[in-house]
Design an enzyme around this catalytic site. Structure first.
Site, PDB file in Angstrom:
ATOM      1  CD  GLN A  82      -2.655  -1.110   2.624  1.00  0.00           C
ATOM      2  OE1 GLN A  82      -2.595  -2.110   3.317  1.00  0.00           O
ATOM      3  NE2 GLN A  82      -3.344  -0.053   3.017  1.00  0.00           N
ATOM      4  CG  PHE A  93      -7.972  -5.810   4.111  1.00  0.00           C
ATOM      5  CD1 PHE A  93      -9.059  -5.306   3.405  1.00  0.00           C
ATOM      6  CD2 PHE A  93      -7.506  -7.080   3.792  1.00  0.00           C
ATOM      7  CE1 PHE A  93      -9.664  -6.055   2.411  1.00  0.00           C
ATOM      8  CE2 PHE A  93      -8.105  -7.835   2.800  1.00  0.00           C
ATOM      9  CZ  PHE A  93      -9.188  -7.321   2.107  1.00  0.00           C
ATOM     10  CD  GLU A 140      -0.337   2.718   6.609  1.00  0.00           C
ATOM     11  OE1 GLU A 140      -1.465   2.264   6.892  1.00  0.00           O
ATOM     12  OE2 GLU A 140       0.035   3.850   6.976  1.00  0.00           O
ATOM     13  NE  ARG A 199      -7.342   7.505  12.001  1.00  0.00           N
ATOM     14  CZ  ARG A 199      -8.094   8.389  11.333  1.00  0.00           C
ATOM     15  NH1 ARG A 199      -9.424   8.318  11.381  1.00  0.00           N
ATOM     16  NH2 ARG A 199      -7.554   9.349  10.612  1.00  0.00           N
ATOM     17  NE  ARG A 211     -12.489  -1.698   5.062  1.00  0.00           N
ATOM     18  CZ  ARG A 211     -13.121  -2.451   4.164  1.00  0.00           C
ATOM     19  NH1 ARG A 211     -12.980  -3.756   4.206  1.00  0.00           N
ATOM     20  NH2 ARG A 211     -13.872  -1.904   3.243  1.00  0.00           N
ATOM     21  CG  PHE A 251      -4.621   3.675  11.593  1.00  0.00           C
ATOM     22  CD1 PHE A 251      -3.699   2.844  10.995  1.00  0.00           C
ATOM     23  CD2 PHE A 251      -4.150   4.843  12.193  1.00  0.00           C
ATOM     24  CE1 PHE A 251      -2.345   3.158  10.980  1.00  0.00           C
ATOM     25  CE2 PHE A 251      -2.791   5.172  12.196  1.00  0.00           C
ATOM     26  CZ  PHE A 251      -1.889   4.319  11.577  1.00  0.00           C
ATOM     27  CB  THR A 285      -3.827  11.744  13.078  1.00  0.00           C
ATOM     28  OG1 THR A 285      -3.140  10.487  13.133  1.00  0.00           O
ATOM     29  CG2 THR A 285      -5.324  11.502  13.188  1.00  0.00           C
ATOM     30  CB  ALA A 330      -5.949   7.562   6.454  1.00  0.00           C
ATOM     31  CD  GLU A 390      -9.212   3.734   7.638  1.00  0.00           C
ATOM     32  OE1 GLU A 390      -9.254   4.909   7.237  1.00  0.00           O
ATOM     33  OE2 GLU A 390      -8.407   3.354   8.495  1.00  0.00           O
TER      34      GLU A 390
END
Lengths: 779, 471
Positions: free
Chosen positions: A215, A246, A250, A328, A360, A362, A458, A527, A728
């Protein structure tokens, strides 16, 4: 080029209308998916000199490596090269934000299964067989595996953090009623169907070209360069598509990419590293388990006066992305409710397990479900329908979140009432009360819960994107952008944006693989921001091309620039127009640029983490779901009978794709909350290490009746064509099913209290919750 | 070694017969459309259709099917189903596109092939669709659009490819010897000869469990002795006194056989593995691997079945299934001995019985607890009762203490509760990844209570027996 192509063989339009935005077009790869011709990394042809990688693993959860004898590994059949940490020429730490994620263990062992050395061999099997021949001696140290133990011994990867709004402790003291509760929730294995994989090919300049299922190709590029001690420009990363991500690709895609690249440069041969499923489950991070505690003060109607929460995330052995993830969770511990006064504490716990990572939502789901559990408990205490207590506590415009962001757009009061009406919530609540009064073996439960999810990274700097658009002389258009395709339909949505921006039919546009040498320095596709940001960047690229084209068209048609129109696959002004490809041909001959890059950065956002105050989110995505379940009191087995969803995607770019994200996200969330149960033994070994003992939902598990509709309202924020992010948020709609299961269990104590039902609510846990309710407990 | 792949005969003589069909397809045959998601038969991404001469195509997991076991057969992969966009496309593919049935696309070829198998059998209705794709995992879509594609696939012009595949296989050379190290005898005499020649041979039938040794532990067995084509082991003898089931009969044939004989067994079989697993997995394998959580042994225990063992020297013996398991993954099979058949007395089949499987996930999951109860009714009183469990001990086991309480008793509430208390007390199960010991004990009683109440009252206490709620 001497001669321009006479007529481009661009496929004809499928339907009359040219503007594809808002139409439910199938994904651009849909036909290739069903025909088996869509290419994933492991489908790429291999070379005769291809090598394959396998890793040898730590056998203790925490300890020191005292001896590593690889002589039998080196002499095993097919083995060409073997590496351990000392063989890494550059930086051996592939951590994304903070330090702490060694590519290969460097003396210190961080979790059971951690890669300690790697082998490159002439076949996949040869590599896997060779790694079993290593002699590894480990000195075990005392390991902390359980999150509760980590909390109690303050074993952290990062220092605790806190949001505070007004004076929550005073509010709790002054409130007429108060209660406390806690929730232990498990993590979740991503179980992308395509496991982690990368292929690396050496380049003539001494660098490497990496094909990765990632990702975040820019991060793969940067980390590979770091591991190899090369400048970033010597490494290119390319992602055609992923077989699911998902969040699990990342940061976690870096390991196989870096190992493949290391061997590729050492051996000057193409190298593939594909993790077999068990290695993938053991060696890559998962959703964070959390242990959350809450105290709420409220009045006799269940209106909140103040709340305190402690959210303890199980980060595993390193920080990875955990700061943002626990943050988060804190950002979503209010979900959609005005807590009035709140202290939200986040704890970033370390355990001696694989480092947990993005999944997904986070961290958002783990915060949000805590608010929903708390609201249900409040409703029981005051003896009201939980839906009424929820509605009474919803944010109104102008309210403040615990982190200082004001609510600008209050969608949920309307949305939830509309959903409750549409799905006959009140009538079904009564029917269920009657049913439960007459039945003891099978009982039903019902719950309607909202989702409010903040959209933006964020980490402020990640809120930027790039795109590249070329128009060729036959009128065909090449689109490239920094986002990656993992099944979410991003390429299709961005192509729809480009088609509208240039007023052409969708079929003119071809989206190609994401490559770091086309669009550099990209952010992860994460995100939920993919379409928002890359769509805007692509629009920016189109507008930059159009600037030159408009000037040329004004000259050509003899009109003002303001009169030039790109529409219906034509370019024109006044009554005069040309087919797009004819106009483009003229523009080319007139030496007008037909290519541009585009850039976007999200406006407005401004959050000061140290002060824990500001505006982290550009806007909120909203939705609500109503779940009805039935449970067997004999066994704890259950069925999700009916789910109604109303979800806010703003003005949808593609309703078919958005529907797919909502349904798929819901079922993935349902898996997290019901049958997906990760288990480690006391030594830190992952016991649920295969699909034989880790059960994601099957087709049988989706709701027996499943009604999903889009809430029809444009985004108030200036997003791409006023759409909203959708990746998400729908996952958290499944919290309604968990609340409904708890509602059904609570029927066994006449709804006097909610029994404990820690996610995942397996049949076993539902059974014990029913037993607790039947026992009637003093609570 | 020949096989047909997508209508093209391939001479695979140079390929190792003990590799998986999936590996062969993705490398040697150059067909990477079939995917590996787990290499253990749990996700279905590797699903292909398989047909022997004159057979209807059936879906199998190519990741745990050995190449040698499909010699002489026809394989259809997603690439062969129709190809790309445009004319010739298969209705399943068109329906999947039109219903937005793919997102990441990685599981898609497997779903397409499972639905193509259903299409070839003209299977219709939501239950049939769900059953066909129960062994296919999708992590993206939530399945709704895939079910929709299964409904709508009949709305397109009919497909030409799949029904011909059995005929294609007829043209192949079936008798040709397999490459060294892989033996697929056609009768028991040949099997016994090979067992004498290779006493250490690795025996495999359907391979749904055994092949995991290769794909998960990277073992390289040599030689392989494939039981799946031994004629006697594939035979069902539907006798007047008893049913004799050859050990290599796959579950899918048992489903047909028991459709009228035992609806409770068929309901359980529908949750044993998946369609792909049941098309390969065998009754003999379920016994021979000695697992305490195998689903068939408790049923066979409740039916007083006997198991017939045969040896390399041609000797045969029949023992009660109750005497077959010796300990955890340990059986009485001697070296060179194999499971030849299982015999179930007709009288046992005729007795009222219940079979309940409990698992974390409803479909395609290993049992947490499995109960099989069978009993004779003599007026108000019970005759002989059989109560057998899986998942409660190191072996599948009859609960003698429970049977003692029930035999000759009147089935009143007190008896039921005494039997349930005994069921809880008699076992000391373990905590594991599937459940806690405490839950298993509670379920030993709960499932028994349900079975006895159902048998007494003629009611159906299944969670799915509830009336739909209309608000």
């Amino acid at each position: 080029m001497r001669k321009l192509a006479a007529q481009g063989p661009v496929p004809p339009a499928r339907e009359g209308a040219t503007d594809p935005v808002g139409r439910g077009l199938p994904q651009d790869s849909a036909w290739r998916h069903v025909a088996g011709t869509a290419v994933y990394v492991d489908d790429m042809p291999t070379y005769p000199n291809q090598l394959h990688v396998a890793t040898g693993r730590a056998t203790v959860a925490r300890g020191r490596l005292t001896r590593l004898d690889l002589s039998r590994v080196r002499s095993a059949p097919g083995v060409v090269d073997v590496v351990c940490a000392a063989d890494i020429p550059g930086n051996g730490d592939i951590a994304p934000v903070f330090d702490g994620d060694p590519l290969l263990a460097d003396g210190e062992l961080l979790y059971l299964g951690q890669p300690v050395f790697a082998v490159a061999a002439t076949s996949f099997e040869a590599a896997q067989q060779a790694v079993t021949l290593a002699e590894i001696d480990c000195e075990p140290l005392e390991a902390i595996v359980a999150l509760t133990a980590a909390v109690e011994s303050e074993y952290y990867v990062l220092p605790p953090h806190e949001f505070c709004l007004r004076e929550p402790e005073a509010a709790l003291l002054a409130a007429p009623l108060s209660l406390g509760g806690e929730l232990h929730m498990a993590g979740q294995e991503h179980f992308y169907l395509e496991g982690q994989v990368a292929t690396a090919e050496p380049t003539e300049e001494g660098g490497v070209h990496v094909y990765s299922s990632s990702q975040h190709p820019s991060e793969v590029q940067k980390l590979v360069a770091g591991v190899l001690g090369l400048p970033i420009h010597a490494v290119q990363a390319e992602v055609r598509r992923m077989g699911g991500g998902f969040g699990g690709k990342e940061s976690q895609a870096a390991m196989p990419a870096c190992l493949a690249a290391l061997f590729a440069v050492r051996t000057r041969r193409p190298v593939r590293h594909r993790l077999p499923r068990r290695d993938d489950m053991v060696q890559t991070g998962k959703r964070h388990p959390f242990w959350n505690r809450y105290r709420a003060g409220f009045d006799e109607q269940g209106r909140l006066h103040g709340v305190t929460m402690r959210l303890a995330g199980d980060c595993g052995c390193s920080p990875d992305l955990s700061q943002g993830i626990v943050d988060r969770a804190m950002f979503h511990a209010d979900n959609a409710y005005n807590l009035q006064a709140a202290r939200i504490q986040g704890v970033y716990c370390r355990t001696d397990k694989v480092s947990n990572t993005a999944f997904r939502g986070f961290g958002g789901p783990q915060g949000l479900i805590t608010a929903e559990a708390m609201l249900d408990d409040v409703a029981r205490r005051v003896g009201r329908d939980p839906l009424d207590v929820r509605l009474d506590n919803l944010y109104a415009e102008g309210d403040l979140t615990p982190y200082g962001q004001p609510i600008e757009e209050s969608v949920l009061p309307d949305l939830m009432r509309q959903l409750a009406d549409d799905c006959d919530y009140r009538a079904r609540r009564e029917a269920i009360a009657r049913f439960n009064g007459e039945n003891n073996d099978v009982r039903r439960g019902l719950a309607l819960t909202p989702v409010k999810f903040g959209i933006s990274f964020t980490a402020k700097h990640l809120n930027q994107a790039g795109a590249l658009v070329h128009i060729y002389t036959d009128g065909s258009i090449h689109l490239n952008h920094g986002g990656t395709e993992m099944g979410q339909g991003l390429h299709t949505k961005v192509a729809q944006v480009v088609a509208r921006a240039l007023g052409v039919r969708f079929e003119r546009i071809l989206v190609s693989a994401t490559r770091t040498d086309k669009v550099p320095n990209t952010s992860p596709t994460a995100a939920s921001s993919g379409a928002d940001m890359n769509g805007m960047a692509a629009l920016n690229a189109c507008n930059r091309i159009k600037r030159g084209l408009v000037a040329f068209a004004a000259e050509h048609f003899g009109c003002d620039e303001g009169e030039v129109v790109f529409a219906d696959d034509r370019v024109g002004a006044g009554g005069d127009s040309l087919p797009f490809e004819a106009f483009i041909k003229l523009a080319y001959l007139a030496r007008v640029s037909l290519s541009a890059n585009g850039f976007y950065r999200t406006p407005v956002i401004d959050f000061d983490r140290d002060a824990a105050w500001g505006r982290p989110f550009y806007y909120f995505a909203n939705g609500a779901a109503c779940s009805q379940v039935r449970v067997s009191a004999l066994t704890g087995e259950y069925r999700v009978e009916r789910v109604d969803i109303l979800h806010d995607v703003g003005d949808s770019l593609n309703p078919a794709i958005d529907l797919g994200q909502i349904e798929g996200g819901f079922v993935q969330g349902l898996g997290w909350l019901t049958t997906e149960e990760l288990a480690w033994d006391d030594t830190g070994r992952l016991v649920s290490d295969s699909p034989a003992n880790y059960k994601i939902p099957t087709a049988f598990d989706l709701p027996e009746a499943f009604n999903v509709r889009l809430f029809d309202r444009a985004n108030h924020a200036e997003t791409i064509y006023r759409s909203k992010a959708v990746g998400e948020p729908p996952l958290m709609l499944a919290v309604s099913s968990w609340c409904a299961l708890r509602d059904a269990c609570a029927s066994f104590c006449d709804y006097r209290f909610n029994p404990r039902l820690d996610p995942p609510a397996t049949p076993e846990r539902v059974y014990w919750a029913i037993e607790e309710a039947r026992a009637g407990g003093d609570r | 070694m020949q096989l047909t792949v997508n209508g093209v005969p391939i001479d695979a003589t140079g390929s190792a017969p003990s590799q998986t069909l999936l590996r062969f397809l993705r490398t040697r045959a150059g067909l990477p459309g079939t995917k590996e998601g787990c290499a253990s038969g749990d996700c279905g991404a590797c699903t292909v259709l398989l047909a022997g001469p004159g057979e209807a195509p059936r879906a199998v997991n190519s990741c745990i099917t050995l190449l040698g076991s499909v010699a002489g057969e026809t394989v259809v992969t997603v690439e062969g189903l129709a190809g790309s966009e445009g004319p010739g496309r298969h209705p399943v593919q068109a329906a999947m596109v039109d219903c937005h049935g793919s997102q990441c696309g990685f599981c898609t070829p497997g779903f397409v092939m499972s639905l193509a198998g259903l299409y070839a059998a003209d299977g219709r209705g939501d239950d049939a669709i769900r059953e066909a794709i129960a062994g296919n995992l999708c992590r993206c879509t939530g399945y709704r659009p895939i079910l929709e594609a299964g409904r709508r696939m009949y709305d397109y012009p009919p497909a030409p490819v799949v029904p011909e595949c059995g005929a294609l296989a007829a043209g192949l050379n079936h008798s040709g010897a397999l490459p060294a190290g892989y033996h697929r005898p056609r009768d028991e005499a040949a099997l016994q000869r090979l067992l004498r020649e290779y006493p250490k041979a690795w025996l495999v039938a359907g391979g749904t469990d055994a092949v995991l040794e290769l794909t998960q532990r990277y073992a390289a067995p040599d030689p392989v002795l494939d039981l799946s084509a031994v004629a006697e082991l594939c035979t069902i003898d539907d006798g007047t006194d008893a049913l004799r089931l050859g050990a290599a009969v796959p579950y899918s044939r048992l489903e047909q056989l028991f459709a009228t004989l035992s609806p409770p067994l068929v309901a359980m079989l529908e949750r044993l593995g998946s369609r792909q697993i049941r098309n390969r997995g065998t009754l003999g394998g379920n016994l021979a691997n000695g697992s305490p959580i195998a689903d068939m042994p408790p049923v066979l225990l409740a039916w007083d079945a006997t198991v017939e063992l045969a040896g390399a020297d041609g000797g045969r013996r029949s023992i009660p299934v109750a005497a077959f398991h010796r300990g955890y993954r340990d059986t009485v099979l001697a070296p060179g001995e194999y499971v030849a058949a299982v015999t179930i007395p007709r009288a046992a089949l005729a007795r009222p019985h219940r079979i309940f499987k409990l698992s974390k996930r409803f479909e395609d999951d290993i049992s947490t607890v499995l109960l099989a109860v069978s009993m004779e009714r003599e007026g108000e009183r019970l005759g002989a009762a059989r109560v057998a469990y899986g998942g409660m001990a190191a072996t599948p086991l009859r609960a003698a203490a429970v049977e003692e309480i029930l035999t000759g008793a009147t089935l009143d509430d007190a008896t039921i509760e005494r039997a349930c208390a005994a069921a809880t007390a008699v076992f000391t199960p373990i905590d594991d990844v599937r459940a806690s010991a405490a839950y298993r004990r509670a379920m030993a009683a709960a499932l028994l209570r349900r079975a006895l109440r159902e048998l007494r009252e003629g009611v159906d206490l299944d969670i799915d027996a509830v009336e739909a709620l209309h608000a």
